[in-house]
Design a protein around this motif. Sequence first.
Motif, PDB file in Angstrom:
ATOM      1  N   LEU A  81       0.812  -1.215   0.000  1.00  0.00           N
ATOM      2  CA  LEU A  81       0.000   0.000   0.000  1.00  0.00           C
ATOM      3  C   LEU A  81       0.849   1.271   0.000  1.00  0.00           C
ATOM      4  O   LEU A  81       0.377   2.332   0.397  1.00  0.00           O
ATOM      5  CB  LEU A  81      -0.924  -0.002   1.224  1.00  0.00           C
ATOM      6  N   ASP A  82       2.118   1.172  -0.377  1.00  0.00           N
ATOM      7  CA  ASP A  82       3.016   2.323  -0.541  1.00  0.00           C
ATOM      8  C   ASP A  82       3.476   2.963   0.761  1.00  0.00           C
ATOM      9  O   ASP A  82       4.041   4.042   0.736  1.00  0.00           O
ATOM     10  CB  ASP A  82       2.356   3.441  -1.377  1.00  0.00           C
ATOM     11  N   MET A 105     -18.335   5.098   1.775  1.00  0.00           N
ATOM     12  CA  MET A 105     -16.945   5.530   1.776  1.00  0.00           C
ATOM     13  C   MET A 105     -16.404   5.624   0.354  1.00  0.00           C
ATOM     14  O   MET A 105     -16.884   4.948  -0.549  1.00  0.00           O
ATOM     15  CB  MET A 105     -16.088   4.524   2.563  1.00  0.00           C
ATOM     16  N   PRO A 106     -15.376   6.479   0.131  1.00  0.00           N
ATOM     17  CA  PRO A 106     -14.741   6.508  -1.192  1.00  0.00           C
ATOM     18  C   PRO A 106     -14.065   5.181  -1.499  1.00  0.00           C
ATOM     19  O   PRO A 106     -13.643   4.476  -0.579  1.00  0.00           O
ATOM     20  CB  PRO A 106     -13.708   7.633  -1.062  1.00  0.00           C
ATOM     21  N   HIS A 107     -13.957   4.871  -2.776  1.00  0.00           N
ATOM     22  CA  HIS A 107     -13.404   3.582  -3.173  1.00  0.00           C
ATOM     23  C   HIS A 107     -11.918   3.512  -2.924  1.00  0.00           C
ATOM     24  O   HIS A 107     -11.237   4.524  -2.828  1.00  0.00           O
ATOM     25  CB  HIS A 107     -13.690   3.319  -4.646  1.00  0.00           C
ATOM     26  N   TYR A 108     -11.435   2.271  -2.885  1.00  0.00           N
ATOM     27  CA  TYR A 108     -10.015   2.019  -2.664  1.00  0.00           C
ATOM     28  C   TYR A 108      -9.193   2.606  -3.810  1.00  0.00           C
ATOM     29  O   TYR A 108      -9.477   2.354  -4.979  1.00  0.00           O
ATOM     30  CB  TYR A 108      -9.804   0.508  -2.561  1.00  0.00           C
ATOM     31  N   GLY A 109      -8.196   3.432  -3.476  1.00  0.00           N
ATOM     32  CA  GLY A 109      -7.309   3.981  -4.492  1.00  0.00           C
ATOM     33  C   GLY A 109      -7.893   5.127  -5.298  1.00  0.00           C
ATOM     34  O   GLY A 109      -7.299   5.567  -6.265  1.00  0.00           O
ATOM     35  N   PRO A 113      -8.403   8.620  -6.463  1.00  0.00           N
ATOM     36  CA  PRO A 113      -7.661   9.870  -6.242  1.00  0.00           C
ATOM     37  C   PRO A 113      -8.564  11.049  -5.896  1.00  0.00           C
ATOM     38  O   PRO A 113      -8.074  12.088  -5.449  1.00  0.00           O
ATOM     39  CB  PRO A 113      -6.950  10.114  -7.585  1.00  0.00           C
ATOM     40  N   ILE A 138      -9.835  12.713   1.428  1.00  0.00           N
ATOM     41  CA  ILE A 138      -8.604  12.672   2.218  1.00  0.00           C
ATOM     42  C   ILE A 138      -7.422  13.226   1.425  1.00  0.00           C
ATOM     43  O   ILE A 138      -6.476  13.766   1.991  1.00  0.00           O
ATOM     44  CB  ILE A 138      -8.352  11.221   2.678  1.00  0.00           C
ATOM     45  N   HIS A 139      -7.475  13.151   0.067  1.00  0.00           N
ATOM     46  CA  HIS A 139      -6.326  13.584  -0.723  1.00  0.00           C
ATOM     47  C   HIS A 139      -6.396  15.065  -1.121  1.00  0.00           C
ATOM     48  O   HIS A 139      -5.617  15.526  -1.927  1.00  0.00           O
ATOM     49  CB  HIS A 139      -6.224  12.736  -1.995  1.00  0.00           C
ATOM     50  N   ALA A 147      -2.660  17.439   2.206  1.00  0.00           N
ATOM     51  CA  ALA A 147      -1.714  16.494   1.607  1.00  0.00           C
ATOM     52  C   ALA A 147      -1.056  17.024   0.335  1.00  0.00           C
ATOM     53  O   ALA A 147       0.164  16.882   0.185  1.00  0.00           O
ATOM     54  CB  ALA A 147      -2.411  15.167   1.350  1.00  0.00           C
ATOM     55  N   ILE A 198       3.014  17.359  -0.427  1.00  0.00           N
ATOM     56  CA  ILE A 198       3.699  16.677  -1.528  1.00  0.00           C
ATOM     57  C   ILE A 198       4.424  17.680  -2.411  1.00  0.00           C
ATOM     58  O   ILE A 198       5.562  17.454  -2.839  1.00  0.00           O
ATOM     59  CB  ILE A 198       2.681  15.848  -2.338  1.00  0.00           C
ATOM     60  N   GLY A 229     -15.241  -2.087  -4.933  1.00  0.00           N
ATOM     61  CA  GLY A 229     -14.235  -1.085  -4.604  1.00  0.00           C
ATOM     62  C   GLY A 229     -14.072  -0.847  -3.122  1.00  0.00           C
ATOM     63  O   GLY A 229     -13.172  -0.137  -2.696  1.00  0.00           O
ATOM     64  N   LEU A 230     -14.951  -1.458  -2.320  1.00  0.00           N
ATOM     65  CA  LEU A 230     -14.905  -1.201  -0.876  1.00  0.00           C
ATOM     66  C   LEU A 230     -14.269  -2.355  -0.108  1.00  0.00           C
ATOM     67  O   LEU A 230     -14.300  -2.364   1.116  1.00  0.00           O
ATOM     68  CB  LEU A 230     -16.324  -0.983  -0.348  1.00  0.00           C
ATOM     69  N   ASN A 237     -11.371  -3.210   0.794  1.00  0.00           N
ATOM     70  CA  ASN A 237     -10.355  -2.956   1.814  1.00  0.00           C
ATOM     71  C   ASN A 237     -10.994  -2.653   3.168  1.00  0.00           C
ATOM     72  O   ASN A 237     -10.506  -3.076   4.206  1.00  0.00           O
ATOM     73  CB  ASN A 237      -9.438  -1.814   1.377  1.00  0.00           C
ATOM     74  N   TYR A 238     -12.134  -1.946   3.148  1.00  0.00           N
ATOM     75  CA  TYR A 238     -12.804  -1.656   4.426  1.00  0.00           C
ATOM     76  C   TYR A 238     -13.333  -2.924   5.065  1.00  0.00           C
ATOM     77  O   TYR A 238     -13.351  -3.051   6.281  1.00  0.00           O
ATOM     78  CB  TYR A 238     -13.951  -0.679   4.200  1.00  0.00           C
ATOM     79  N   LYS A 292      -3.814   5.165   0.075  1.00  0.00           N
ATOM     80  CA  LYS A 292      -3.356   4.659  -1.226  1.00  0.00           C
ATOM     81  C   LYS A 292      -4.076   5.374  -2.369  1.00  0.00           C
ATOM     82  O   LYS A 292      -5.289   5.537  -2.342  1.00  0.00           O
ATOM     83  CB  LYS A 292      -3.634   3.164  -1.286  1.00  0.00           C
ATOM     84  N   VAL A 293      -3.297   5.830  -3.348  1.00  0.00           N
ATOM     85  CA  VAL A 293      -3.861   6.390  -4.571  1.00  0.00           C
ATOM     86  C   VAL A 293      -3.534   5.433  -5.705  1.00  0.00           C
ATOM     87  O   VAL A 293      -2.407   4.944  -5.787  1.00  0.00           O
ATOM     88  CB  VAL A 293      -3.255   7.776  -4.874  1.00  0.00           C
ATOM     89  N   LYS A 294      -4.517   5.170  -6.548  1.00  0.00           N
ATOM     90  CA  LYS A 294      -4.294   4.220  -7.642  1.00  0.00           C
ATOM     91  C   LYS A 294      -3.161   4.726  -8.533  1.00  0.00           C
ATOM     92  O   LYS A 294      -3.144   5.879  -8.957  1.00  0.00           O
ATOM     93  CB  LYS A 294      -5.584   4.070  -8.448  1.00  0.00           C
ATOM     94  N   ALA A 301       5.322   5.240  -3.296  1.00  0.00           N
ATOM     95  CA  ALA A 301       5.628   5.659  -1.933  1.00  0.00           C
ATOM     96  C   ALA A 301       6.002   7.136  -1.936  1.00  0.00           C
ATOM     97  O   ALA A 301       6.632   7.615  -2.875  1.00  0.00           O
ATOM     98  CB  ALA A 301       6.775   4.827  -1.385  1.00  0.00           C
ATOM     99  N   ASN A 341      -0.830   9.383  -0.289  1.00  0.00           N
ATOM    100  CA  ASN A 341      -0.978  10.446   0.702  1.00  0.00           C
ATOM    101  C   ASN A 341      -0.054  10.205   1.894  1.00  0.00           C
ATOM    102  O   ASN A 341      -0.173   9.189   2.570  1.00  0.00           O
ATOM    103  CB  ASN A 341      -2.438  10.454   1.162  1.00  0.00           C
TER     104      ASN A 341
END
Lengths: 178, 118
Positions: free
Chosen positions: A35-36, A96-100, A102, A106-107, A111, A115, B5-6, B8-9, B52-54, B58, B70
């Motif tokens: 997850l970076d 909630m917003p989807h995984y990844g 942009p 939160i972004h 943030a 950056i 898409g959810l 991970n939660y 995480k952003v698609k 890092a 982020n």
Amino acid sequence: MAVTGLAMVRLRNLFAVVMLSGIFSLSAATLYVVLDAVDVAFTEAAVGAGIATVLGIATLAVVRTEMEKVQKRSVVGPLLIVLVTGVALIYGTLDMPHYGDPAAPIHHHVAPRYIEDSGREVGIPNIVTSVLASYRGYDTLGETAVIFTAAVGVMVLLGRGRRRRRQDQREKRREAAE
Amino acid sequence: MDVPGLYNYWIVVVLMMIGFYVVIAQGNLVKKIFGLNIFQVGVFVFYISMAKVKGGTAPILDGGIEVYSNPLPHVLILTAIVVGIATMALGLALVVRIRDAYGTIEEDEIETQEGELP
């Protein structure tokens, strides 16, 4: 990870539970790399998998209890509470917003500024480090205060026990001498 | 609504509920503390997966990279991990003291001992 967690619930050998928690932390660290979050992965591997395991083994050595006793109470009540909470939480994630994604909120707060400007303002390529030490330095100060308090607490708790045991031994010796 | 898409939660919820179950259902104090640890890791994964952003990498500045994940949640969780280990150490120290005072680390036995006292 969930499998390791479930195994920790079922196992009654406490030593195995501590070891499994080490494996659990290590897989968490791997997940963070994916997850970076490399800095978090470092910390988790060192602190979660390293120090926590050492602490657990040290506690077991002092407590001298290998096996957990068999439970007598029913598991239905806690299981029901857990299931209801879990379903409520999953219902909460539907918005909630989807995984990844942009575009997630939160972004879009501070943030982007971290950056874009931290390289110029702080001069360290690692953004996590510059945020941790510079922009949010007070957090880190508070963190050290918490660790200090915890260390003092541990020393007070364990130190008193040792002292009392030593006193008992001294009294016993005195009685034996009399 | 695109539900996959959810996921991970949902992993986070499963992890948190495993930890929660250990904390409320098990009687052994050492195990309770490690259950709390599982719950904590669930929360950490929640934060990190939100960061995480698609297509991002890092958050270490380098020429030629445009999309970074982020960094802010990473910082928060870095702090939280260390605070978590501090509280865990304190909890385990309390367990050691309870063992000194009662001779057991099972909640039921401590309760029966308390009941026997006048």
